[in-house]
Motif scaffolding. Structure first.
Motif, PDB file in Angstrom:
ATOM      1  N   SER A   2       0.823  -1.209   0.000  1.00  0.00           N
ATOM      2  CA  SER A   2       0.000   0.000   0.000  1.00  0.00           C
ATOM      3  C   SER A   2       0.857   1.260   0.000  1.00  0.00           C
ATOM      4  N   ASP A   3       0.215   2.354  -0.378  1.00  0.00           N
ATOM      5  CA  ASP A   3       0.897   3.651  -0.382  1.00  0.00           C
ATOM      6  C   ASP A   3       1.360   4.028   1.019  1.00  0.00           C
ATOM      7  N   ILE A   4       0.570   3.683   2.042  1.00  0.00           N
ATOM      8  CA  ILE A   4       0.930   4.021   3.423  1.00  0.00           C
ATOM      9  C   ILE A   4       2.234   3.327   3.812  1.00  0.00           C
ATOM     10  N   ILE A   5       2.362   2.051   3.474  1.00  0.00           N
ATOM     11  CA  ILE A   5       3.581   1.307   3.801  1.00  0.00           C
ATOM     12  C   ILE A   5       4.763   1.884   3.028  1.00  0.00           C
ATOM     13  N   GLN A   6       4.552   2.253   1.776  1.00  0.00           N
ATOM     14  CA  GLN A   6       5.617   2.862   0.966  1.00  0.00           C
ATOM     15  C   GLN A   6       6.074   4.190   1.595  1.00  0.00           C
ATOM     16  N   GLU A   7       5.122   4.989   2.075  1.00  0.00           N
ATOM     17  CA  GLU A   7       5.470   6.268   2.701  1.00  0.00           C
ATOM     18  C   GLU A   7       6.258   6.049   3.992  1.00  0.00           C
ATOM     19  N   MET A   8       5.840   5.059   4.782  1.00  0.00           N
ATOM     20  CA  MET A   8       6.560   4.761   6.021  1.00  0.00           C
ATOM     21  C   MET A   8       7.970   4.281   5.705  1.00  0.00           C
ATOM     22  N   ALA A   9       8.101   3.447   4.699  1.00  0.00           N
ATOM     23  CA  ALA A   9       9.416   2.944   4.293  1.00  0.00           C
ATOM     24  C   ALA A   9      10.327   4.099   3.880  1.00  0.00           C
ATOM     25  N   GLN A  10       9.777   5.055   3.122  1.00  0.00           N
ATOM     26  CA  GLN A  10      10.564   6.219   2.693  1.00  0.00           C
ATOM     27  C   GLN A  10      11.008   7.057   3.892  1.00  0.00           C
ATOM     28  N   ARG A  11      10.130   7.240   4.867  1.00  0.00           N
ATOM     29  CA  ARG A  11      10.505   7.995   6.067  1.00  0.00           C
ATOM     30  C   ARG A  11      11.644   7.301   6.801  1.00  0.00           C
ATOM     31  N   ILE A  12      11.541   5.996   6.947  1.00  0.00           N
ATOM     32  CA  ILE A  12      12.598   5.239   7.635  1.00  0.00           C
ATOM     33  C   ILE A  12      13.915   5.370   6.886  1.00  0.00           C
ATOM     34  N   ARG A  13      13.879   5.188   5.584  1.00  0.00           N
ATOM     35  CA  ARG A  13      15.093   5.303   4.772  1.00  0.00           C
ATOM     36  C   ARG A  13      15.708   6.691   4.928  1.00  0.00           C
ATOM     37  N   SER A  14      14.874   7.728   4.839  1.00  0.00           N
ATOM     38  CA  SER A  14      15.377   9.103   4.966  1.00  0.00           C
ATOM     39  C   SER A  14      15.973   9.365   6.345  1.00  0.00           C
ATOM     40  N   LEU A  15      15.281   8.922   7.394  1.00  0.00           N
ATOM     41  CA  LEU A  15      15.792   9.117   8.760  1.00  0.00           C
ATOM     42  C   LEU A  15      17.111   8.375   8.965  1.00  0.00           C
ATOM     43  N   ARG A  16      17.184   7.151   8.459  1.00  0.00           N
ATOM     44  CA  ARG A  16      18.423   6.365   8.604  1.00  0.00           C
ATOM     45  C   ARG A  16      19.571   7.060   7.879  1.00  0.00           C
ATOM     46  N   GLU A  17      19.312   7.549   6.682  1.00  0.00           N
ATOM     47  CA  GLU A  17      20.356   8.227   5.913  1.00  0.00           C
ATOM     48  C   GLU A  17      20.771   9.529   6.588  1.00  0.00           C
ATOM     49  N   MET A  18      19.815  10.274   7.171  1.00  0.00           N
ATOM     50  CA  MET A  18      20.151  11.515   7.891  1.00  0.00           C
ATOM     51  C   MET A  18      21.055  11.226   9.084  1.00  0.00           C
ATOM     52  N   GLU A  19      20.865  10.066   9.711  1.00  0.00           N
ATOM     53  CA  GLU A  19      21.692   9.675  10.864  1.00  0.00           C
ATOM     54  C   GLU A  19      22.993   9.012  10.422  1.00  0.00           C
ATOM     55  N   ASP A  20      23.186   8.868   9.097  1.00  0.00           N
ATOM     56  CA  ASP A  20      24.391   8.252   8.519  1.00  0.00           C
ATOM     57  C   ASP A  20      24.611   6.834   9.066  1.00  0.00           C
ATOM     58  N   ILE A  21      23.531   6.045   9.050  1.00  0.00           N
ATOM     59  CA  ILE A  21      23.576   4.656   9.499  1.00  0.00           C
ATOM     60  C   ILE A  21      23.386   3.776   8.271  1.00  0.00           C
ATOM     61  N   SER A  22      24.249   2.811   8.071  1.00  0.00           N
ATOM     62  CA  SER A  22      24.101   1.898   6.936  1.00  0.00           C
ATOM     63  C   SER A  22      22.965   0.924   7.197  1.00  0.00           C
ATOM     64  N   GLN A  23      22.463   0.332   6.135  1.00  0.00           N
ATOM     65  CA  GLN A  23      21.423  -0.689   6.291  1.00  0.00           C
ATOM     66  C   GLN A  23      21.953  -1.868   7.108  1.00  0.00           C
ATOM     67  N   GLU A  24      23.194  -2.237   6.880  1.00  0.00           N
ATOM     68  CA  GLU A  24      23.805  -3.356   7.611  1.00  0.00           C
ATOM     69  C   GLU A  24      23.861  -3.058   9.104  1.00  0.00           C
ATOM     70  N   SER A  25      24.270  -1.846   9.448  1.00  0.00           N
ATOM     71  CA  SER A  25      24.356  -1.447  10.855  1.00  0.00           C
ATOM     72  C   SER A  25      22.961  -1.404  11.492  1.00  0.00           C
ATOM     73  N   MET A  26      21.999  -0.877  10.745  1.00  0.00           N
ATOM     74  CA  MET A  26      20.640  -0.790  11.265  1.00  0.00           C
ATOM     75  C   MET A  26      20.085  -2.187  11.534  1.00  0.00           C
ATOM     76  N   ALA A  27      20.270  -3.090  10.592  1.00  0.00           N
ATOM     77  CA  ALA A  27      19.783  -4.464  10.767  1.00  0.00           C
ATOM     78  C   ALA A  27      20.441  -5.103  11.983  1.00  0.00           C
ATOM     79  N   ALA A  28      21.730  -4.881  12.155  1.00  0.00           N
ATOM     80  CA  ALA A  28      22.445  -5.446  13.309  1.00  0.00           C
ATOM     81  C   ALA A  28      21.906  -4.859  14.614  1.00  0.00           C
ATOM     82  N   ARG A  29      21.678  -3.548  14.651  1.00  0.00           N
ATOM     83  CA  ARG A  29      21.132  -2.900  15.852  1.00  0.00           C
ATOM     84  C   ARG A  29      19.759  -3.447  16.218  1.00  0.00           C
ATOM     85  N   LEU A  30      18.990  -3.814  15.195  1.00  0.00           N
ATOM     86  CA  LEU A  30      17.645  -4.328  15.402  1.00  0.00           C
ATOM     87  C   LEU A  30      17.628  -5.838  15.628  1.00  0.00           C
ATOM     88  N   ASN A  31      18.818  -6.453  15.534  1.00  0.00           N
ATOM     89  CA  ASN A  31      18.921  -7.912  15.667  1.00  0.00           C
ATOM     90  C   ASN A  31      17.991  -8.591  14.653  1.00  0.00           C
TER      91      ASN A  31
END
Length: 185
Positions: A2-31
């Motif tokens: 859905s569009d709502i899930i796509q929008e949430m995904a974009q927010r997460i991606r943008s926030l992660r990039e603003m914090e300069d966190i890699s996807q690998e690091s984020m996944a590890a932090r989230l276990n």
């Protein structure tokens, strides 16, 4: 998705990039396996509340920031009328109503959760998130699965538990159950 899930995904991606966190690091932090995290961020997977809550914690934002793109603004009080609250449609079996969605810097996340009965009696999928949780049954009865243990609760019963242990709930008796869930960080 859905569009709502796509929008949430974009927010997460943008926030992660603003914090300069890699996807690998984020996944590890989230276990969480990298592929699972990437599917959330790509908007290919529906968010469990646990995943959304954990991601928001890691990014230092409120869950509402991810869900709506708007930050809570109130700091003295937040009133929600009966039957209202910010509706979160994350799972078919559960209806979440966030009861403090406009209050900023919360120490706890209160929800009114309605669990509809399922056709089968199989154990629901378990999810975990940091912190502790208090559940108070308002209506009906439910089975609350916490790890390997099942607690049976009826209206007026409550349970406080470590929400880092995978957990889920199921309505009993062919009737819906409703409970107040308070998630503490």
């Amino acid at each position: 998705m859905s569009d709502i899930i796509q929008e949430m995904a974009q927010r997460i991606r943008s926030l992660r990039e603003m914090e300069d966190i890699s996807q690998e690091s984020m996944a590890a932090r989230l276990n969480m396996p990298l592929e699972e995290y990437q599917s959330y961020e790509a908007g290919e997977r529906d968010f469990s509340f646990s995943a959304m809550y954990n991601i928001a914690n890691e990014l230092g934002v409120d869950v509402v920031d991810i869900m709506t793109g708007d930050s809570p603004k109130l700091s003295s009080a937040c009133m929600v009328r009966k039957g209202e609250g910010f509706k979160i449609d994350r799972r078919k079996a559960y209806d979440y109503r966030h009861l403090a969605f406009t209050f900023r810097n919360k120490k706890a996340e209160p929800f009114m959760v309605t669990v509809e009965p399922q056709a089968d009696d199989t154990q629901p999928q378990l999810h975990a998130h940091e912190g502790q949780e208090f559940n108070y049954v308002v209506e009906g009865s439910l089975a609350l699965y916490i790890g390997e243990v099942v607690y049976y609760l009826e209206a007026g019963d409550s349970l406080y538990f470590n929400s880092g242990i995978p957990h889920a709930m199921r309505a009993l008796g062919g009737k819906r159950a409703q409970f107040l869930a308070v998630v503490m960080k």
